[in-house]
Design a protein around this motif. Structure first.
Motif, PDB file in Angstrom:
ATOM      1  N   ALA A 116      -6.196  11.437  -8.059  1.00  0.00           N
ATOM      2  CA  ALA A 116      -6.882  12.847  -8.567  1.00  0.00           C
ATOM      3  C   ALA A 116      -6.209  14.214  -8.461  1.00  0.00           C
ATOM      4  N   GLY A 117      -4.628  14.082  -8.397  1.00  0.00           N
ATOM      5  CA  GLY A 117      -3.972  14.838  -8.569  1.00  0.00           C
ATOM      6  C   GLY A 117      -3.928  15.597  -9.622  1.00  0.00           C
ATOM      7  N   ILE A 118      -4.050  15.113 -11.008  1.00  0.00           N
ATOM      8  CA  ILE A 118      -4.413  16.141 -12.426  1.00  0.00           C
ATOM      9  C   ILE A 118      -5.371  16.735 -12.120  1.00  0.00           C
ATOM     10  N   GLN A 119      -6.868  16.486 -11.341  1.00  0.00           N
ATOM     11  CA  GLN A 119      -7.415  17.176 -11.771  1.00  0.00           C
ATOM     12  C   GLN A 119      -7.302  18.676 -10.116  1.00  0.00           C
ATOM     13  N   ALA A 120      -6.634  18.519  -9.549  1.00  0.00           N
ATOM     14  CA  ALA A 120      -6.210  19.558  -8.613  1.00  0.00           C
ATOM     15  C   ALA A 120      -5.252  20.453  -8.915  1.00  0.00           C
ATOM     16  N   LEU A 121      -4.657  20.089  -9.589  1.00  0.00           N
ATOM     17  CA  LEU A 121      -3.759  20.558 -10.439  1.00  0.00           C
ATOM     18  C   LEU A 121      -4.195  22.012 -12.014  1.00  0.00           C
ATOM     19  N   TYR A 122      -5.121  21.317 -12.490  1.00  0.00           N
ATOM     20  CA  TYR A 122      -5.499  21.921 -13.179  1.00  0.00           C
ATOM     21  C   TYR A 122      -6.864  22.413 -13.227  1.00  0.00           C
ATOM     22  N   ASN A 123      -6.889  22.296 -11.779  1.00  0.00           N
ATOM     23  CA  ASN A 123      -8.238  22.639 -11.640  1.00  0.00           C
ATOM     24  C   ASN A 123      -8.722  24.254 -11.579  1.00  0.00           C
ATOM     25  N   PRO A 124     -10.376  24.529 -12.208  1.00  0.00           N
ATOM     26  CA  PRO A 124     -10.423  25.807 -12.242  1.00  0.00           C
ATOM     27  C   PRO A 124     -10.037  27.252 -10.770  1.00  0.00           C
ATOM     28  N   ASN A 125     -10.416  26.295 -10.261  1.00  0.00           N
ATOM     29  CA  ASN A 125     -10.522  26.757  -8.479  1.00  0.00           C
ATOM     30  C   ASN A 125      -9.143  26.748  -8.475  1.00  0.00           C
ATOM     31  N   ARG A 126      -8.261  26.787  -8.893  1.00  0.00           N
ATOM     32  CA  ARG A 126      -6.586  27.073  -8.386  1.00  0.00           C
ATOM     33  C   ARG A 126      -6.754  28.647  -8.495  1.00  0.00           C
ATOM     34  N   ILE A 127      -5.441  29.177  -7.009  1.00  0.00           N
ATOM     35  CA  ILE A 127      -4.925  30.503  -6.898  1.00  0.00           C
ATOM     36  C   ILE A 127      -3.789  30.032  -7.922  1.00  0.00           C
ATOM     37  N   LYS A 128      -4.080  30.738  -8.478  1.00  0.00           N
ATOM     38  CA  LYS A 128      -3.146  31.192  -9.834  1.00  0.00           C
ATOM     39  C   LYS A 128      -2.384  32.206  -9.351  1.00  0.00           C
ATOM     40  N   TYR A 129      -2.909  33.380  -9.160  1.00  0.00           N
ATOM     41  CA  TYR A 129      -1.216  34.477  -8.987  1.00  0.00           C
ATOM     42  C   TYR A 129      -1.294  35.186  -7.451  1.00  0.00           C
ATOM     43  N   PRO A 130      -1.190  35.500  -7.115  1.00  0.00           N
ATOM     44  CA  PRO A 130      -1.070  36.871  -5.542  1.00  0.00           C
ATOM     45  C   PRO A 130      -2.297  38.051  -5.535  1.00  0.00           C
ATOM     46  N   MET A 131      -3.627  37.743  -4.593  1.00  0.00           N
ATOM     47  CA  MET A 131      -4.255  38.061  -4.860  1.00  0.00           C
ATOM     48  C   MET A 131      -4.687  39.627  -3.811  1.00  0.00           C
ATOM     49  N   PRO A 166       9.385  18.120  -9.765  1.00  0.00           N
ATOM     50  CA  PRO A 166       8.508  19.010 -10.186  1.00  0.00           C
ATOM     51  C   PRO A 166       8.442  18.435 -11.122  1.00  0.00           C
ATOM     52  N   CYS A 167       6.687  17.645 -11.774  1.00  0.00           N
ATOM     53  CA  CYS A 167       6.590  17.736 -12.893  1.00  0.00           C
ATOM     54  C   CYS A 167       6.242  19.055 -14.267  1.00  0.00           C
ATOM     55  N   THR A 168       5.714  19.477 -13.800  1.00  0.00           N
ATOM     56  CA  THR A 168       5.632  20.694 -14.219  1.00  0.00           C
ATOM     57  C   THR A 168       5.571  22.416 -13.224  1.00  0.00           C
ATOM     58  N   GLN A 169       5.124  23.310 -13.592  1.00  0.00           N
ATOM     59  CA  GLN A 169       4.595  24.570 -12.558  1.00  0.00           C
ATOM     60  C   GLN A 169       3.734  25.550 -12.933  1.00  0.00           C
ATOM     61  N   LEU A 170       2.963  25.737 -12.921  1.00  0.00           N
ATOM     62  CA  LEU A 170       1.546  26.650 -13.333  1.00  0.00           C
ATOM     63  C   LEU A 170       1.701  27.632 -12.870  1.00  0.00           C
ATOM     64  N   TYR A 171       1.100  29.021 -13.911  1.00  0.00           N
ATOM     65  CA  TYR A 171       0.590  29.723 -13.597  1.00  0.00           C
ATOM     66  C   TYR A 171       1.843  30.392 -12.436  1.00  0.00           C
ATOM     67  N   GLU A 172       1.671  31.341 -11.791  1.00  0.00           N
ATOM     68  CA  GLU A 172       2.964  31.791 -11.138  1.00  0.00           C
ATOM     69  C   GLU A 172       2.533  31.495  -9.082  1.00  0.00           C
ATOM     70  N   ALA A 173       2.019  30.263  -9.111  1.00  0.00           N
ATOM     71  CA  ALA A 173       2.265  29.475  -7.655  1.00  0.00           C
ATOM     72  C   ALA A 173       3.847  28.899  -7.057  1.00  0.00           C
ATOM     73  N   VAL A 174       3.679  28.502  -6.389  1.00  0.00           N
ATOM     74  CA  VAL A 174       5.218  28.650  -5.645  1.00  0.00           C
ATOM     75  C   VAL A 174       5.507  27.681  -4.388  1.00  0.00           C
ATOM     76  N   THR A 190       5.099  26.953 -16.724  1.00  0.00           N
ATOM     77  CA  THR A 190       5.464  28.869 -17.097  1.00  0.00           C
ATOM     78  C   THR A 190       6.510  29.202 -15.555  1.00  0.00           C
ATOM     79  N   GLY A 191       6.942  27.494 -15.350  1.00  0.00           N
ATOM     80  CA  GLY A 191       7.699  28.181 -13.705  1.00  0.00           C
ATOM     81  C   GLY A 191       7.768  28.253 -12.946  1.00  0.00           C
ATOM     82  N   GLY A 192       5.884  28.490 -12.748  1.00  0.00           N
ATOM     83  CA  GLY A 192       5.594  28.780 -10.927  1.00  0.00           C
ATOM     84  C   GLY A 192       5.713  30.228 -11.398  1.00  0.00           C
ATOM     85  N   GLY A 193       6.193  30.495  -9.869  1.00  0.00           N
ATOM     86  CA  GLY A 193       6.284  31.832  -9.163  1.00  0.00           C
ATOM     87  C   GLY A 193       7.665  32.189  -9.289  1.00  0.00           C
TER      88      GLY A 193
END
Length: 935
Positions: free
Chosen positions: A93-108, A594-602, A926-929
């Motif tokens: 399920a790692g792919i579903q967690a990685l690309y989940n629409p409920n990801r916290i993508k940016y500092p909020m 690291p296989c990819t790095q998304l949004y601004e996550a670190v 994106t290279g992440g945060g």
């Protein structure tokens, strides 16, 4: 995510899904939809990356398929020595967690009232500046005690990151909802007694079970009998522990399973003991009594390599030192010698010339006129009341079955052993259960023998194998180690000194301090894990307390109730497919790439590093020093301003400690890993009878065990010293613990049984006829703790928590299979859905923790953690007792009542189609945060 070879049905074609579905047979099969898998994408170059999973703590080897910067497929790594290509639903399920629409993508940053679920996106720079400003303000007002940090153990490889930050901060409190309720009692206490390792199959030390098939047959003795006490590998680790236990059982290994539930492992066991939750220590005392009374114990081992023949002071309960009686040196003990019929000094090691023959049992008069019993005599008298019949009555078991289980265990010894699981960590007798488990294996000589469960090998759960460690953990004089006065001021530590092994504070005492301001009031909470409102007992107490703090910061991958209901700032955290780490796997060291790095996550290590850097800019001297290599030192490394710096430290750590290569950085580690750091033969042989190997300090003597006496210490008088000083060898400087149930100024050298505070036994002080049923919980194969409730396939398999009820109990209550229920304790109520099954005993109720991400955007987000969360019912309040050594509160063995509900909680998803909303969303690398911010 149509271009990434992931469809909502292709997942079910993977082999591990079938294994998980089979494990859940009868419970959830009707929820699965059958549709055709989507065709794989055909464009782009595909790269296969060997990495390691972190969907749970098994760290299975995984091959990630990456195309155009996107992870499109996961499969087990056939070259991994532990999972051998198997993978479970959690990992896949790692792919579903990685690309989940409920990801916290940016500092909020919260806009409205706390809990209003109104947010604005901010930059990493703004987040670090504003959070550090509040921290610095309160630090200047009240010092480091103003801060509380927390994490979650199971899914977080950076477990000690919060404690590392506190050492730099200079004080404060750290907690983890597991800790005293999950693993700490076993991890600490078992090692104290056997001087070797704990017996946790899930957490890592039990590697012996993996060796058959790797070692040549003439060098391998498979485990003959395996007792799984509250252990369910078919649920917690399908691809690794579940797989290997099944193979061993198929090849003749006998198994005993002690578990209130008929798990898949229990259904295949030679003996299943469906014990009443919370009574494990009573059964352990029975086993110990049986072994002693039937003269089954390992005579030579117990005489030569344990402290059982040592004489004990009747008042202090400490074993005599020879110097106390004028018989010898401070490091020698006293035994009663059969040959001279006198008290004599027992040197180390045991005399090989036969000059001393110690009595194992008896009471004797010492040269000073005092009477003294041997430690074994005290143990014998201590357990004498625990007959088969008494244990059967207390534990709701059959006496003949108990005896059958004991005999099966004894027949396999010393090539046998007992693994103790998390269940006993969640009851009032948590420390005592760990003592009991260790004593049984010691009595039978199942320590460091081929095929025995307890072995002396590297293990990924020990502090030395966590890459990121608190400054000064192993070096008391390190300038960035937390000052002793601040460490001793950790909330609840004085009372429950066993918490010090994990540098932790006591959760109920932390909450009480926030509520009352006594002895001081924490003001700021920085939390790195998933969902404390689901994981912590008596969850409403946590909610009420944390609503009163000055600042709450949540670091996580996905929006949870902790973020929505409690946080002021939310910081995006990397999923395991985005992180870099290292992990030992038997005789090899594996790498998480690291296989990819998304949004601004670190990676969370950067959260703490960036906070330290922001505080350093404000003048916090210890934070300034944490970036100075001359002060931090190479062993711990400095804090890191970039992720590349952190990765290079990981490479150095692994290279220097496992491959004797001081020059390694990430690039050199990446080029090498995974690889063997020793042969499998060396890995196995370094443990077998290693207490007989020459000592590094004095090669003329054997190394012995890692205890004060260099022997196993089943009579653990170090417990008394721990309670009085804070150190098991008596060298600590802390005040004795006071006012802790039942008596903790002198923690007991032997395990003892306490009836659960809330008891189903009529006539017991804890009995209340309004709550006649005993609640327990336990893991499921598709989730790890509070994770993956927002991934569509895992939720499709298990959309809501089932309430297991025995048919006899169901008839008594008046409910049928599929009925919606109310479960209620003295602390609150929540819902469940009835599953009528003989897989639990009458009067015992099983339900797992749960929360509903689909309710986060409802009018009342708090319903997400309240609708079906049994931790609204569990104990974590001042009117309930805690374990003396570790402060454990009770999560299993809670008394409840059950009534029929009108229907399901409003708004929860129960049908497969509803989870379409959580299917993966295509996202670019994106290279992440790290690509947008640097300290």
């Amino acid at each position: 995510m149509a271009q990434t070879n992931i469809s909502r049905r292709s997942f079910v074609k993977l082999s591990a899904f079938a294994g998980a579905a089979a494990a859940m047979a009868g419970a959830t099969a009707s929820n699965l939809m059958q549709v055709e898998p989507a065709a794989a994408a055909t464009t782009g170059q595909e790269q296969k990356i060997r990495t390691i999973c972190r969907a749970c703590l098994n760290n299975c080897g995984v091959v990630a398929h990456v195309r155009d910067g996107k992870v499109v497929k996961l499969e087990g790594d056939p070259q991994d020595p532990m999972n051998k290509g198997a993978a479970c639903a959690k990992g896949l399920a790692g792919i579903q967690a990685l690309y989940n629409p409920n990801r916290i993508k940016y500092p909020m940053k919260r806009k409205g009232e706390r809990g209003s679920n109104e947010w604005e996106r901010i930059s990493w720079g703004q987040a670090m500046d504003e959070i550090s400003a509040v921290m610095w303000e309160w630090y200047q007002k009240e010092g480091p005690k103003c801060l509380v940090t927390s994490t979650g153990g199971g899914g977080n490889p950076q477990f000690f990151s919060p404690a590392r930050f506190l050492s730099v901060w200079g004080g404060g409190n750290f907690f983890e909802p597991g800790c005293a309720q999950c693993y700490l009692p076993r991890n600490h206490m078992e090692f104290c007694l056997n001087g070797t390792a704990d017996t946790s199959l899930a957490d890592g030390p039990v590697t012996e079970v993996y060796l058959p098939g790797y070692l040549p047959d003439d060098k391998c003795t498979p485990t003959k009998t395996y007792v799984m006490w509250g252990v369910g590998p078919s649920y917690h680790g399908i691809g690794s522990t579940g797989r290997v236990v099944t193979e061993l059982r198929n090849n003749g290994m006998k198994t005993v399973v002690i578990d209130p539930r008929l798990t898949p492992d229990a259904s295949r066991a030679d003996v299943w003991l469906p014990i009443r939750p919370g009574t494990d220590v009573a059964l352990m005392l029975c086993w110990i009594n049986y072994i002693i009374e039937h003269d089954l114990w390992a005579k030579d081992f117990c005489r030569e390599w344990t402290n059982l023949p040592f004489l004990v002071h009747e008042d202090t309960r400490l074993t005599y030192r020879a110097s106390e009686l004028g018989l010898g040196a401070d490091d020698e003990y006293v035994v009663w010698d059969k040959k001279t019929n006198a008290a004599v000094a027992m040197p180390y090691p045991f005399p090989s010339d036969g000059s001393i023959d110690p009595e194992m049992f008896g009471t004797y008069t010492l040269p000073n006129g005092e009477q003294a019993r041997t430690a074994f005599q005290i143990m014998k008298e201590h357990v004498a009341e625990w007959t088969l019949e008494k244990a059967a009555e207390v534990c709701w078991l059959d006496a003949d079955k108990i005896e059958e289980a004991i005999k099966l265990y004894v027949q396999g010894c010393p090539n046998a052993g007992i693994s103790l699981g998390v269940a006993t960590d969640q009851a009032i007798n948590s420390a005592q259960a760990a003592q009991g488990d260790a004593i049984m294996d010691i009595l039978m000589g199942c320590i460091r023998q081929p095929g025995s469960i307890v072995q002396d090998r590297p293990c990924y759960v020990e502090p030395c194998n966590y890459v990121v460690q608190p400054f000064g953990l192993h070096h008391p004089d390190h300038p960035l180690r937390m000052p002793e006065s601040e460490a001793n001021a950790r909330l609840g530590y004085t009372e429950h000194k066993g918490l010090g092994h994990w540098l932790a504070s006591h959760i109920p005492t932390v909450l009480k301090a926030i509520e009352t301001g006594e002895p001081y009031r924490p003001r700021i909470w920085i939390e790195r894990s998933g969902n404390k409102l689901v994981m912590i007992g008596n969850a409403k107490r946590l909610y009420d307390a944390m609503m009163t703090t000055e600042l709450n910061v949540h670091m996580y991958m996905h929006w949870t109730t902790t973020s929505v209901c409690l946080a002021d700032y939310v910081l995006p955290t990397a999923e395991w497919l985005e992180t870099a780490y290292a992990q030992d796997r038997l005789n090899t060291y594996a790498i998480r790439r690291p296989c990819t790095q998304l949004y601004e996550a670190v990676d969370e290590c950067m959260h703490w590093s960036w906070l330290a850097a922001a505080l350093a800019k404000r003048g916090h001297q210890r934070c300034i020093d944490s970036f100075n290599p001359d002060i931090a030192g190479k062993f711990y490394g400095t804090y890191w301003k970039t992720y590349d710096e952190y990765k290079d430290y990981v490479g150095y750590f692994v290279g220097s400690f496992y491959y004797n290569r001081e020059d390694w950085n990430w690039e050199k580690f990446d080029a090498q890993a995974p690889s063997e750091y020793q042969t499998i033969e060396e890995y196995a042989a370094k443990s077998y009878n290693s207490h007989l190997f020459p000592s590094d300090d004095d090669p003329s003597k054997p190394a012995g065990f890692h205890t004060t006496s260099k022997r196993c210490e089943p009579y653990f008088d170090g417990n008394i010293l721990l309670g009085n000083t804070g150190a098991i060898d008596g060298t600590g400087t802390m005040e004795p613990a006071t006012d802790v149930f039942p008596k903790s100024n002198n923690y007991n050298p032997l395990p003892y049984y306490l009836e659960p505070y809330e008891s189903p036994v009529e006539g017991d002080p804890g009995y209340d006829p309004k709550y006649p049923y005993t609640l327990t919980q336990g893991r499921l194969p598709v989730f790890h703790h509070g994770t993956l409730r927002n991934t569509p396939y895992t939720r499709e398999m298990y959309p809501y928590p089932e309430t297991w009820i025995n048919p006899v109990t169901a008839k008594e209550i008046g409910v049928e299979d599929g009925d919606w229920l109310w479960l209620e304790s003295k602390r609150g109520r929540t819902q469940g859905k009835a599953r009528i099954t003989k897989s639990v005993a009458p009067k015992v109720i099983y339900q797992e923790r749960f929360w509903f991400p689909e309710l986060l955007d409802s009018d009342d987000p708090n319903r997400a953690w309240q609708a079906m969360n049994i931790n609204l019912l569990t104990q974590n309040s001042d009117d309930c007792p805690f374990n003396d050594v570790y402060g454990t509160y009770v999560l299993r063995g809670v008394q409840i009542n059950i009534t029929k509900a009108d229907g399901a909680p409003e708004g929860i998803w129960t049908e497969p189609e509803q989870f379409n909303a959580w299917l993966p969303q295509e996202s670019e690398n994106t290279g992440g945060g790290n690509a947008v911010y640097g300290a």
